[in-house]
Design a protein around this motif. Structure first.
Motif, short mmCIF file in Angstrom:
data_model
loop_
_atom_site.label_atom_id
_atom_site.label_comp_id
_atom_site.label_asym_id
_atom_site.label_seq_id
_atom_site.Cartn_x
_atom_site.Cartn_y
_atom_site.Cartn_z
N VAL A 166 3.71 8.73 -5.29
CA VAL A 166 2.55 7.28 -4.51
C VAL A 166 3.07 5.92 -4.70
CG1 VAL A 166 -0.26 6.78 -4.45
CG2 VAL A 166 1.12 9.34 -4.89
N LEU A 167 2.81 5.18 -2.97
CA LEU A 167 3.00 3.64 -3.25
C LEU A 167 1.22 3.09 -3.23
CD1 LEU A 167 4.30 1.68 -4.19
CD2 LEU A 167 4.96 1.31 -1.61
N ALA A 168 0.84 2.05 -3.75
CA ALA A 168 -0.77 1.83 -3.39
C ALA A 168 -0.79 0.06 -3.74
CB ALA A 168 -2.04 2.49 -3.90
N VAL A 169 -1.28 -0.54 -2.70
CA VAL A 169 -1.74 -1.84 -3.31
C VAL A 169 -2.79 -1.85 -5.07
CG1 VAL A 169 -3.71 -2.18 -1.48
CG2 VAL A 169 -2.43 -3.18 -2.13
N ASN A 170 -2.01 -2.39 -5.45
CA ASN A 170 -3.14 -2.86 -7.10
C ASN A 170 -4.30 -3.71 -6.34
OD1 ASN A 170 -3.56 -2.32 -9.63
ND2 ASN A 170 -2.04 -3.79 -10.25
N ASN A 171 -5.64 -3.01 -6.47
CA ASN A 171 -6.76 -3.59 -6.05
C ASN A 171 -7.41 -2.74 -6.11
OD1 ASN A 171 -6.61 -2.00 -3.22
ND2 ASN A 171 -6.99 -4.31 -2.43
N ALA A 172 -9.06 -3.26 -5.93
CA ALA A 172 -9.79 -2.04 -6.61
C ALA A 172 -9.66 -0.69 -5.27
CB ALA A 172 -10.90 -2.43 -6.12
N PHE A 173 -9.31 -1.02 -4.20
CA PHE A 173 -9.25 0.14 -2.95
C PHE A 173 -8.13 0.77 -3.33
CE2 PHE A 173 -6.27 0.97 0.85
CZ PHE A 173 -6.92 2.11 1.17
N GLY A 174 -6.98 0.69 -3.60
CA GLY A 174 -5.27 1.09 -4.05
C GLY A 174 -5.81 1.57 -5.01
N SER A 195 3.05 7.55 -9.17
CA SER A 195 1.88 6.65 -8.79
C SER A 195 2.85 4.71 -9.16
CB SER A 195 0.56 6.26 -9.43
OG SER A 195 0.27 7.95 -8.70
N VAL A 196 3.18 4.89 -8.17
CA VAL A 196 3.47 2.87 -8.25
C VAL A 196 2.39 2.02 -7.43
CG1 VAL A 196 5.01 1.01 -7.55
CG2 VAL A 196 5.72 2.78 -8.37
N LEU A 197 1.88 0.95 -8.30
CA LEU A 197 1.22 0.16 -8.09
C LEU A 197 1.59 -0.63 -7.54
CD1 LEU A 197 -2.29 0.85 -10.26
CD2 LEU A 197 -2.17 1.60 -7.43
N PHE A 198 0.97 -1.60 -6.43
CA PHE A 198 2.22 -3.13 -6.15
C PHE A 198 0.74 -4.12 -5.84
CE2 PHE A 198 1.46 -1.67 -1.71
CZ PHE A 198 0.99 -2.27 -1.17
N THR A 199 1.71 -5.56 -6.46
CA THR A 199 0.31 -6.59 -5.90
C THR A 199 1.40 -7.27 -4.24
OG1 THR A 199 0.84 -7.22 -8.19
CG2 THR A 199 0.25 -8.96 -7.52
N GLY A 200 -0.32 -7.66 -3.93
CA GLY A 200 0.40 -7.31 -2.52
C GLY A 200 0.87 -8.80 -2.41
N GLY A 201 1.00 -9.49 -1.25
CA GLY A 201 1.25 -10.82 -0.49
C GLY A 201 2.57 -11.19 -1.78
N GLN A 202 4.20 -10.37 -1.68
CA GLN A 202 5.35 -10.56 -2.86
C GLN A 202 5.93 -11.01 -1.53
OE1 GLN A 202 6.53 -8.21 -5.86
NE2 GLN A 202 4.58 -7.28 -6.12
N ASP A 218 9.58 14.52 -2.40
CA ASP A 218 9.61 14.95 -1.04
C ASP A 218 9.14 14.58 -0.10
OD1 ASP A 218 10.23 17.46 -2.44
OD2 ASP A 218 8.44 18.67 -2.92
N ALA A 219 9.19 13.69 -0.25
CA ALA A 219 7.81 12.88 0.90
C ALA A 219 7.31 10.95 0.16
CB ALA A 219 6.73 13.16 1.58
N TYR A 220 7.29 10.21 0.25
CA TYR A 220 6.36 8.88 0.14
C TYR A 220 4.96 9.32 0.25
CZ TYR A 220 11.61 7.88 -1.21
OH TYR A 220 12.18 7.83 -1.87
N VAL A 221 3.97 8.76 -0.73
CA VAL A 221 2.67 8.34 0.06
C VAL A 221 1.89 6.88 -0.20
CG1 VAL A 221 0.20 9.82 -0.52
CG2 VAL A 221 2.22 11.32 0.13
N PHE A 222 2.40 6.15 0.85
CA PHE A 222 1.66 5.44 0.76
C PHE A 222 0.35 4.64 1.26
CE2 PHE A 222 2.72 1.84 3.79
CZ PHE A 222 2.81 2.82 5.07
N THR A 223 -0.20 3.72 0.76
CA THR A 223 -1.06 2.84 1.70
C THR A 223 -1.15 1.54 0.92
OG1 THR A 223 -3.81 2.58 2.05
CG2 THR A 223 -3.08 3.13 -0.44
N ALA A 224 -0.91 0.47 2.48
CA ALA A 224 -0.99 -1.10 2.33
C ALA A 224 -1.43 -1.71 3.46
CB ALA A 224 0.50 -0.95 2.57
#
Lengths: 370, 296
Positions: A166-174, A195-202, A218-224
């Protein structure tokens, strides 16, 4: 000494002039949405939704026989700015209801301010589970995270992907999405390998992508969000991640517009259903007015928030706070039909059922799949 | 008085305290701090922890003050080993580290989702009473901070601070203990910033890591630069001027019937353009520093 006193005096007289309340006979509502900063695109979509709703209502004769007006203020994606804007709307423009905002980190403090003032608050987009606890006079026009991630987890399992990264943006939503998704997936027998949380704007997300790849999922699940997601898709394509395993996007319309077609082949995902039964008229008006399809999934919810508020004011017969709150609760119980489908509110004032759609990418467009 | 005016004035008072704190460090002592927001954060997270752990709010204030004093001392101690410009970068990094820790340690204080629902100061008072009482409290604290800063900067210690700023070698040669002076300045101004942070948290009712972004520090810098570096009157005026300018842009939009996008663009111009314009044409700010010690 004169200069010392001159400035405050000038400032004071300028501000007293500025705060003189404007005399509007119309019914005026307020909205606080992001028109600058990284969420300016969905913010613009919300603004368009509001504009269309106001036009619809006024063409049909307005509210209580008066024309409806919505004052839109910019949240700039910052809590302080959003609260300044909400205060302006409540204390100067004296609106009876405020719609807003987009991200949960802003909707939460702004909603709390509105609740303290007893002003009805309609949340048109924020899906963090914490929104539920804002308070009595706060209502959501959109289903929260716990509902959307359950839908996504079901789909992931149905596709036969048991172990996912799982890849998600590191904020309240992610952070909310990552937590809720893991909970639902594990309850259905799946595993979140990382679960990797990334900082936006990089400028690059290669490090995060390699971290995901190392778990061989098996799959990458993400939200950004938009532009971040575009770079993530491009780099995952360049690193060959898309050849090894499929990519699945939670709330895919947040990112689709910004990503070039060659980097998102085979991408699937889900999003809040932005059109319910009876929403075709809204879609047609939108395309006729702006010459393009929806910028995000959230304009429809802002649109419905305005319609919902107008209907509640009609029911209350006035813009009196107590009467309006009672009318919102009644309307929430009875159910209200908007462009996003039927809006029914539970005891906490949150939308109970929420249409979700499954999508796949075809070229640059999203195609709905069953 | 309109509620909105009370609100903007109240927030301006808190920013005034922050501007005084930064001015004490940067203006008078030459300590170029890019991490002021971290000290503010000690106060706001003190309030957040107290709320999370069920402590009374004043215990949160005490916690915030202790954290801020420790962090201030740590800043000062770092400063002993590096030159001013490197120290500035180090303070910026420390503030960013603090923000990242609060963003990522979700168990600590809600991570990026922050802590919401803090009790609002004086919220039990009816009508405008709450707003006016808050304004009175913040204004009283601003006046207290102002008097404290004036006292310090006009005292012999204040003269020594200016000497440390202008001629550190000379000050050292004259027997001043620069490390100790730096520590005293840092602790005093850290406590001021933490008080502002604590009050801000109990005003907004929400504490989150997004409040600790470095651009918040630069907003305070703009107040100090535009108001007048090393002039206590100036920086308070700068804080009010910036807060009022930013808060009243939407009214200009309503008046002239401009699109909402105008507001965002204008705000950028006010902060960025303001700093640039003053640095180029009026580097000493609206109210320049008064040279000559006690008769300022």
């Amino acid at each position: 000494m004169t200069r010392k006193t001159l400035l405050p005096a000038a400032l004071l007289s300028a501000t007293t002039l500025l705060v003189a309340p404007a005399a509007f006979a119309d019914i005026t509502l307020g909205a606080v949405i992001p028109l600058s900063g990284s969420n300016a695109t969905p913010g613009e979509d919300q603004r368009r939704g509001i504009e269309i709703a106001v036009k619809e209502i006024n063409d049909a004769g307005g509210v209580l026989g008066e024309p409806l007006k919505v004052i839109v203020e910019d949240s700039a994606g910052k809590p302080q700015t959003a609260i300044d804007a909400a205060r302006k709307l409540v204390t100067v423009d004296q609106v009876p209801l405020v719609i807003g905002s987009y991200s949960s980190g802003i909707t939460l403090p702004m909603g709390e301010y509105l609740v303290q003032e007893g002003i009805p608050h309609l949340n048109p987009a924020s899906t963090s589970g914490l929104v539920r606890n804002i308070g009595d006079s706060s209502f959501s026009m959109v289903g929260l995270d716990n509902v959307s991630t359950e839908f996504a987890a079901k789909q992931v399992i149905a596709n036969g992907w048991k172990n996912v990264a799982v890849l998600a943006v590191n904020n309240a939503f992610g952070q909310g999405v990552a937590q809720e998704f893991r909970k639902h997936l594990e309850a259905m027998g799946g595993t979140v390998k990382t679960s990797v949380l990334f900082t936006g704007g990089q400028p690059s997300y290669r490090r995060e992508l390699q971290q995901l790849e190392a778990t061989d999922p098996d799959a990458y699940v993400f939200t950004a969000y938009g532009t971040d997601a575009a770079l993530i898709m491009q780099e995952s394509f360049e690193l060959g991640l898309q050849q090894d395993a499929p990519w699945y996007s939670i709330l895919i319309t947040m990112m689709n517009k910004d990503t070039a077609p060659e980097f998102k082949q085979g991408l699937t995902g889900m999003d809040v259903g932005y059109l319910g039964a009876g929403g075709e008229g809204y879609a047609a008006t939108y395309e006729a007015s702006y010459g393009e399809t929806f910028l995000s999934a959230y304009g429809g919810y802002a649109h419905d928030a305005v319609l919902f508020a107008a209907k509640a004011i009609e029911m209350a017969g006035s813009t009196d706070k107590a009467a309006l709150l009672a009318a919102i609760r009644t309307l929430g119980d009875e159910g209200f039909s908007g462009a996003t489908g039927e809006i029914r509110l539970d005891a906490n004032g949150q939308r109970m059922s929420q249409p979700y759609l499954k999508f796949k990418v075809e070229g640059n467009d999203l195609v709905q799949v069953d | 008085m309109s509620d909105f005016l009370i609100h903007v004035a109240a927030v301006s008072c808190l920013y005034g305290i922050l501007a005084l704190a930064l001015n004490l460090q940067m203006g008078f002592s030459g300590l170029v701090n890019f991490g002021l927001i971290a000290l503010f954060g000690c106060g706001s997270y003190g309030a957040a922890f107290a709320h999370l752990w069920g402590w009374p709010p004043l215990a949160g204030l005490a916690l915030g003050l202790v954290l801020a004093a420790l962090l201030g001392l740590f800043f000062a101690r770092l400063g002993a080993r590096m030159s001013e410009d490197y120290w500035g970068i180090a303070t910026l990094s420390l503030a960013e580290i603090m923000r990242l820790v609060f963003t990522n340690e979700q168990a600590l204080a809600g991570g990026a989702q922050g802590v919401s629902g803090l009790p609002v100061t004086f919220s039990t008072l009816a009508g405008q009473g709450a707003g006016l009482s808050r304004l009175a409290l913040y204004a009283a604290l601003l006046v207290a901070a102002f008097i404290l800063c004036q006292r310090i900067t006009r005292s012999g210690f204040g003269m020594a601070l200016k000497m440390m700023r202008e001629e550190p070698q000379l000050a050292r040669a004259l027997g001043y203990d620069l490390g100790r002076m730096r520590a005293i300045v840092m602790v005093i101004s850290s406590l001021m910033a933490a008080v502002a942070g604590f009050l801000y948290a109990h005003y907004l009712s929400f504490v989150g890591p997004e409040q600790l972004m470095s651009h918040e520090t630069f907003l305070i810098w703009s107040m100090v630069i535009i108001g007048g570096i090393a002039n206590n009157w100036g920086v308070v005026a700068g804080a009010f001027l910036m807060q009022f300018a930013l808060a009243y842009v939407p009214f200009v939009k309503d008046w002239l019937d401009l699109p909402t996008d105008f507001v965002a663009a204008t705000r950028l111009v006010i902060v960025g353009g303001g700093i640039l314009a003053f640095l180029i044409w009026r580097p000493k700010g609206l109210f320049p520093e008064r040279i000559g010690g006690s008769h300022g």
